[in-house]
Design a protein around this motif. Structure first.
Motif, PDB file in Angstrom:
ATOM      1  N   HIS A 132      -9.652 -10.235  -5.569  1.00 20.15           N
ATOM      2  CA  HIS A 132      -8.634  -9.686  -4.676  1.00 20.15           C
ATOM      3  C   HIS A 132      -7.340 -10.476  -4.861  1.00 20.15           C
ATOM      4  CE1 HIS A 132     -10.408 -13.071  -2.460  1.00 20.15           C
ATOM      5  NE2 HIS A 132      -9.252 -13.177  -1.811  1.00 20.15           N
ATOM      6  N   THR A 133      -6.280 -10.011  -4.245  1.00 20.54           N
ATOM      7  CA  THR A 133      -5.017 -10.737  -4.267  1.00 20.54           C
ATOM      8  C   THR A 133      -4.440 -10.799  -2.852  1.00 20.54           C
ATOM      9  OG1 THR A 133      -3.481  -8.876  -4.540  1.00 20.54           O
ATOM     10  CG2 THR A 133      -4.543  -9.710  -6.534  1.00 20.54           C
ATOM     11  N   HIS A 134      -3.581 -11.782  -2.642  1.00 19.07           N
ATOM     12  CA  HIS A 134      -2.765 -11.852  -1.429  1.00 19.07           C
ATOM     13  C   HIS A 134      -1.314 -11.672  -1.861  1.00 19.07           C
ATOM     14  CE1 HIS A 134      -6.253 -13.160   0.777  1.00 19.07           C
ATOM     15  NE2 HIS A 134      -6.427 -14.166  -0.071  1.00 19.07           N
ATOM     16  N   PRO A 135      -0.715 -10.515  -1.579  1.00 15.00           N
ATOM     17  CA  PRO A 135       0.635 -10.247  -2.099  1.00 15.00           C
ATOM     18  C   PRO A 135       1.717 -11.130  -1.513  1.00 15.00           C
ATOM     19  CG  PRO A 135      -0.074  -8.510  -0.573  1.00 15.00           C
ATOM     20  CD  PRO A 135      -1.265  -9.368  -0.831  1.00 15.00           C
ATOM     21  N   ARG A 136       1.436 -11.784  -0.375  1.00 11.25           N
ATOM     22  CA  ARG A 136       2.496 -12.552   0.277  1.00 11.25           C
ATOM     23  C   ARG A 136       2.146 -14.023   0.479  1.00 11.25           C
ATOM     24  NH1 ARG A 136       2.220  -7.570   2.705  1.00 11.25           N
ATOM     25  NH2 ARG A 136       0.785  -8.268   4.350  1.00 11.25           N
ATOM     26  N   ALA A 137       1.105 -14.534  -0.185  1.00  5.02           N
ATOM     27  CA  ALA A 137       0.733 -15.917   0.123  1.00  5.02           C
ATOM     28  C   ALA A 137      -0.026 -16.603  -1.004  1.00  5.02           C
ATOM     29  CB  ALA A 137      -0.120 -15.959   1.390  1.00  5.02           C
ATOM     30  N   THR A 138       0.224 -17.899  -1.129  1.00  2.00           N
ATOM     31  CA  THR A 138      -0.632 -18.797  -1.891  1.00  2.00           C
ATOM     32  C   THR A 138      -1.767 -19.238  -0.968  1.00  2.00           C
ATOM     33  OG1 THR A 138       1.095 -19.589  -3.367  1.00  2.00           O
ATOM     34  CG2 THR A 138      -0.721 -21.102  -2.949  1.00  2.00           C
ATOM     35  N   GLU A 139      -2.944 -19.442  -1.544  1.00  4.33           N
ATOM     36  CA  GLU A 139      -4.116 -19.835  -0.752  1.00  4.33           C
ATOM     37  C   GLU A 139      -4.622 -21.190  -1.212  1.00  4.33           C
ATOM     38  OE1 GLU A 139      -8.783 -18.363  -0.203  1.00  4.33           O
ATOM     39  OE2 GLU A 139      -7.248 -16.928  -0.830  1.00  4.33           O
ATOM     40  N   PRO A 183      -0.690 -12.667   5.257  1.00  2.29           N
ATOM     41  CA  PRO A 183      -0.693 -12.702   3.798  1.00  2.29           C
ATOM     42  C   PRO A 183      -1.046 -11.387   3.123  1.00  2.29           C
ATOM     43  CG  PRO A 183      -2.612 -13.836   4.669  1.00  2.29           C
ATOM     44  CD  PRO A 183      -1.727 -13.529   5.842  1.00  2.29           C
ATOM     45  N   GLY A 184      -1.764 -10.512   3.841  1.00  2.00           N
ATOM     46  CA  GLY A 184      -2.221  -9.267   3.228  1.00  2.00           C
ATOM     47  C   GLY A 184      -3.347  -9.530   2.249  1.00  2.00           C
ATOM     48  N   VAL A 185      -4.143  -8.506   1.980  1.00  2.00           N
ATOM     49  CA  VAL A 185      -5.208  -8.631   0.982  1.00  2.00           C
ATOM     50  C   VAL A 185      -5.391  -7.299   0.284  1.00  2.00           C
ATOM     51  CG1 VAL A 185      -7.019  -8.110   2.682  1.00  2.00           C
ATOM     52  CG2 VAL A 185      -7.609  -9.330   0.577  1.00  2.00           C
ATOM     53  N   ILE A 186      -5.521  -7.341  -1.041  1.00  2.00           N
ATOM     54  CA  ILE A 186      -5.797  -6.157  -1.850  1.00  2.00           C
ATOM     55  C   ILE A 186      -7.055  -6.444  -2.644  1.00  2.00           C
ATOM     56  CG2 ILE A 186      -4.950  -4.609  -3.658  1.00  2.00           C
ATOM     57  CD1 ILE A 186      -2.092  -5.529  -2.911  1.00  2.00           C
ATOM     58  N   THR A 187      -8.180  -5.868  -2.223  1.00  2.00           N
ATOM     59  CA  THR A 187      -9.430  -6.017  -2.956  1.00  2.00           C
ATOM     60  C   THR A 187      -9.420  -5.017  -4.111  1.00  2.00           C
ATOM     61  OG1 THR A 187     -10.531  -6.636  -0.905  1.00  2.00           O
ATOM     62  CG2 THR A 187     -11.938  -6.082  -2.774  1.00  2.00           C
ATOM     63  N   ILE A 188      -9.545  -5.512  -5.312  1.00  2.00           N
ATOM     64  CA  ILE A 188      -9.287  -4.707  -6.511  1.00  2.00           C
ATOM     65  C   ILE A 188     -10.179  -3.464  -6.578  1.00  2.00           C
ATOM     66  CG2 ILE A 188      -9.076  -4.739  -9.015  1.00  2.00           C
ATOM     67  CD1 ILE A 188      -7.153  -6.619  -7.365  1.00  2.00           C
ATOM     68  N   ALA A 189     -11.494  -3.645  -6.451  1.00  2.00           N
ATOM     69  CA  ALA A 189     -12.412  -2.509  -6.557  1.00  2.00           C
ATOM     70  C   ALA A 189     -12.139  -1.483  -5.464  1.00  2.00           C
ATOM     71  CB  ALA A 189     -13.856  -2.989  -6.490  1.00  2.00           C
ATOM     72  N   ASN A 190     -11.929  -1.975  -4.236  1.00  2.00           N
ATOM     73  CA  ASN A 190     -11.650  -1.053  -3.121  1.00  2.00           C
ATOM     74  C   ASN A 190     -10.399  -0.234  -3.383  1.00  2.00           C
ATOM     75  OD1 ASN A 190     -13.322  -3.226  -2.249  1.00  2.00           O
ATOM     76  ND2 ASN A 190     -12.943  -2.673  -0.133  1.00  2.00           N
ATOM     77  N   SER A 191      -9.353  -0.892  -3.854  1.00  2.00           N
ATOM     78  CA  SER A 191      -8.069  -0.224  -4.052  1.00  2.00           C
ATOM     79  C   SER A 191      -8.133   0.799  -5.175  1.00  2.00           C
ATOM     80  CB  SER A 191      -6.981  -1.264  -4.352  1.00  2.00           C
ATOM     81  OG  SER A 191      -6.839  -2.164  -3.285  1.00  2.00           O
ATOM     82  N   VAL A 192      -8.809   0.435  -6.261  1.00  2.00           N
ATOM     83  CA  VAL A 192      -8.819   1.311  -7.438  1.00  2.00           C
ATOM     84  C   VAL A 192      -9.802   2.464  -7.278  1.00  2.00           C
ATOM     85  CG1 VAL A 192      -9.317   1.410  -9.916  1.00  2.00           C
ATOM     86  CG2 VAL A 192      -8.060  -0.531  -8.979  1.00  2.00           C
ATOM     87  N   PHE A 193     -11.014   2.168  -6.772  1.00  2.00           N
ATOM     88  CA  PHE A 193     -12.058   3.194  -6.716  1.00  2.00           C
ATOM     89  C   PHE A 193     -12.322   3.723  -5.303  1.00  2.00           C
ATOM     90  CE2 PHE A 193     -13.123   0.618 -10.478  1.00  2.00           C
ATOM     91  CZ  PHE A 193     -12.994   1.598 -11.447  1.00  2.00           C
ATOM     92  N   GLY A 194     -11.712   3.099  -4.295  1.00  2.00           N
ATOM     93  CA  GLY A 194     -11.956   3.547  -2.929  1.00  2.00           C
ATOM     94  C   GLY A 194     -10.707   4.027  -2.227  1.00  2.00           C
TER      95      GLY A 194
END
Length: 227
Positions: A113-120, A184-195
């Motif tokens: 996943h990614t956080h588009p607005r934050a370093t973790e 920070p937001g979160v974009i889970t790759i599999a969820n975003s692409v296939f869901g």
């Protein structure tokens, strides 16, 4: 004149760099704090948010309990993220930080996943985690940078880069992570692409992933855990 021109150019470059750094994280607060409120009645408007009158702020605006309670990991990926951001602590508004607790079942995964607005920055409290992130396309050619973390170890995931954590042990694992944004937001790759809703066209996904349509249809039919 040439010297003055060179100095002017240096100043312009410096200002441009300063501007780029300024937009790399949440805006700086314009007052001590700005407790977010949904109802604008009797509120102030600061940094794009309605804020409670500072004279009415209480300790509860800056407090949340329960982070000692383990999250439910009985899902397909075997992990649970408990968020502590501006939605849970209104007093975080404009302060540019937030926190999460992550619980992992044995062999549980916090998926890529990614956080588009934050370093973790993540600290392992219990267990052993295999973690990593992938660099961007152009900078270093999608390098995978990984590390096995044990109790007390700390690891940083740079802002916007795809990253993951996987529990390699037979027992539960727990981590705490700080993030450089109130939201920070979160974009889970599999969820975003296939869901996605509605689904991304099969024509797009078959070409992007170089697979057959039935593979894409299968993946789109799965129940993707919103972690």
């Amino acid at each position: 004149m040439k010297k003055m021109g060179a100095q002017f150019l240096i100043v312009i470059v410096f200002l441009a760099l300063a501007s780029s750094f300024a937009f790399a994280s949440d805006p700086s607060p314009l007052q001590d704090f700005c407790v977010a409120v949904d109802d604008p009645k009797d509120a102030l408007f600061v940094n794009g948010k309605f804020c409670k009158n500072p004279m009415l702020a209480t300790a509860e605006d800056f407090f949340r309990k329960g982070l000692d309670i383990a999250g439910n990991t009985s899902n397909k990926v075997g992990s649970n993220v408990t968020q502590v951001n501006v939605a849970q602590i209104p007093g975080l508004n404009t302060l540019g930080v937030s926190l999460v607790r992550i619980d992992y079942a044995p062999y549980g995964l916090n998926p890529p996943h990614t956080h588009p607005r934050a370093t973790e920055i993540l600290t392992v409290l219990e267990g052993t985690l295999y973690v990593g992130f992938v660099t961007s396309n152009s900078d270093t050619g999608n390098r995978l940078i990984t590390k096995v973390l044990n109790k007390g170890d700390v690891f940083v995931f740079p802002i916007g880069l795809i990253h993951f954590q996987f529990n390699t042990g037979h027992s539960n694992a727990v981590a705490i992570a700080g993030l450089s944004s109130q939201n920070p937001g979160v974009i889970t790759i599999a969820n975003s692409v296939f869901g996605s809703n509605p689904p991304i066209s099969d024509d797009v996904l078959t070409k992007a992933f170089q697979v057959e349509k039935d593979v894409v249809d299968y993946l789109q039919a799965q129940f993707w855990v919103n972690n």
